[in-house]
Write a protein that holds these residues in place. Structure first.
Motif, mmCIF file in Angstrom:
data_model
loop_
_atom_site.group_PDB
_atom_site.id
_atom_site.type_symbol
_atom_site.label_atom_id
_atom_site.label_comp_id
_atom_site.label_asym_id
_atom_site.label_seq_id
_atom_site.Cartn_x
_atom_site.Cartn_y
_atom_site.Cartn_z
ATOM 1 N N THR A 162 -0.258 -1.983 -10.561
ATOM 2 C CA THR A 162 -0.794 -1.148 -9.483
ATOM 3 C C THR A 162 -2.306 -1.009 -9.578
ATOM 4 O O THR A 162 -2.851 -0.732 -10.656
ATOM 5 C CB THR A 162 -0.157 0.254 -9.521
ATOM 6 O OG1 THR A 162 1.266 0.131 -9.365
ATOM 7 C CG2 THR A 162 -0.696 1.131 -8.394
ATOM 8 N N ASP A 183 -2.504 2.229 -4.609
ATOM 9 C CA ASP A 183 -2.282 3.649 -4.322
ATOM 10 C C ASP A 183 -3.436 4.475 -4.883
ATOM 11 O O ASP A 183 -4.147 4.033 -5.787
ATOM 12 C CB ASP A 183 -0.955 4.128 -4.929
ATOM 13 C CG ASP A 183 -0.366 5.316 -4.174
ATOM 14 O OD1 ASP A 183 -0.980 6.395 -4.218
ATOM 15 O OD2 ASP A 183 0.698 5.163 -3.550
ATOM 16 N N ALA A 195 1.296 3.226 3.156
ATOM 17 C CA ALA A 195 0.429 4.372 2.883
ATOM 18 C C ALA A 195 0.204 5.211 4.142
ATOM 19 O O ALA A 195 -0.148 4.687 5.202
ATOM 20 C CB ALA A 195 -0.904 3.891 2.330
ATOM 21 N N SER A 220 2.998 4.020 -4.858
ATOM 22 C CA SER A 220 3.457 5.056 -5.790
ATOM 23 C C SER A 220 4.222 6.168 -5.091
ATOM 24 O O SER A 220 4.616 7.148 -5.721
ATOM 25 C CB SER A 220 2.258 5.656 -6.547
ATOM 26 O OG SER A 220 1.647 4.695 -7.368
ATOM 27 N N THR A 273 0.857 -1.186 0.000
ATOM 28 C CA THR A 273 0.000 0.000 0.000
ATOM 29 C C THR A 273 0.896 1.241 0.000
ATOM 30 O O THR A 273 1.972 1.244 0.592
ATOM 31 C CB THR A 273 -0.930 0.034 1.219
ATOM 32 O OG1 THR A 273 -0.145 0.234 2.414
ATOM 33 C CG2 THR A 273 -1.735 -1.257 1.345
ATOM 34 N N GLY A 274 0.437 2.286 -0.680
ATOM 35 C CA GLY A 274 1.287 3.455 -0.835
ATOM 36 C C GLY A 274 2.422 3.187 -1.805
ATOM 37 O O GLY A 274 3.524 3.722 -1.674
#
Length: 297
Positions: free
Chosen positions: A49, A35, A73, A13, A10-11
């Motif tokens: 993604t 993301d 994230a 990018s 998660t997160g």
């Protein structure tokens, strides 16, 4: 034996997410990203993604098996979350939704990126993992990470989801155009604009991104041996912010004026990580000194 093959980030990018994504793929892992936005640094990762919002129920878009979630994230800027504490609540909700997704889908392993902010302002500058204390919480951002760690531990006890918590500190390097310390100084010094340093004697532990990613990957590789544990993933050395600014100014040949101001509300003023636990159990060994890291920017 390491049975982890399929990883969800998660997160993915973001700054750390992008580099971690790249390195895990290089090592042969099957990786999916999640993301809110597409990856601007490495467009090739967009094919892997899923675009979605952790504050909603978008994780249901994730298809196929997942052995491990790496939860990166977050809204990361301490002072920004002092001004907008609702962003700290978003951090808590996104972590809860992620780990609850793991519970519902029988995903039994998670790595959570926490922060050196959980240590607060202690009399001793060097902090071991056992030194974290919620009574020293300095900001809504700190509270969101402390809360995240508590959720992680509770989901082990109630639902058997094993974890490793990585406490990161001032990660810098490639893939960062934010308003954080290094990229902000870089942008201003490139234009010879004055830069503000908040705290004359402020000392922090800066971690080059490749060292950070290496530490997280070592947690993946050694997950079973070190499950349900907490590690400082950092450089293990402290730098005065004024010294770092002077190094960057010299390296860039900038004429920027360095202005010293008072520390901002909610900030930890002095921190160096004790990384001996990660060195011993993960064979973690940071490679980047601050001088070399600055030269790479």
């Amino acid at each position: 034996m390491n049975k982890i093959k399929n990883i969800l980030i998660t997160g993915s990018s973001g700054t750390i997410g992008t580099r971690l994504f790249e390195k895990l793929l290089e090592k042969g892992y099957r990786v999916k990203g999640f993301d809110r936005k597409k990856n601007k640094w490495n467009p090739a990762l967009n094919k892997l993604t899923i675009i979605g919002d952790l504050l909603k129920k978008d994780l249901k878009k994730v298809q196929g098996g997942t052995d491990l979630i790496i939860h990166l994230a977050a809204n990361p800027r301490v002072h920004e979350l002092v001004k907008k504490p609702e962003q700290a609540l978003e951090n808590v909700i996104s972590l809860y939704n992620t780990i609850n997704f793991a519970r519902k889908n029988n995903i039994k392993k998670i790595i959570f990126s926490s922060s050196r902010e959980v240590y607060g302002n202690r009399e001793k500058i060097v902090s071991r993992e056992a030194d974290a204390n919620f009574s020293l919480c300095e900001s809504p951002y700190s509270a969101s990470k402390i809360s995240g760690e508590a959720f992680i531990i509770s989901f082990l006890k109630c639902y058997g989801i094993k974890y490793i918590i990585c406490r990161l500190s001032n990660v810098y390097g490639m893939y960062d155009e934010s308003e954080r310390f290094f990229p902000l100084l870089f942008k201003k010094m490139k234009k010879n604009q004055p830069v503000n340093i908040y705290g004359k004697d402020k000392i922090l532990d800066f971690t080059y991104i490749d060292d950070c990613v290496d530490g997280i990957i070592k947690c993946v590789v050694n997950f079973e041996k070190n499950k349900n544990n907490v590690f400082n993933i950092s450089s293990g050395s402290g730098q005065k912010l004024t010294h770092v600014a002077q190094l960057l100014k010299k390296e860039m040949g900038s004429n920027s004026r360095i202005i010293i101001k008072k520390s901002l509300t909610g900030e930890v003023k002095k921190f160096i990580a004790d990384i001996s636990k990660a060195e011993k159990l993960l064979a973690y060994e940071p490679q980047w000194k601050i001088d070399d890291g600055i030269k790479s920017l």
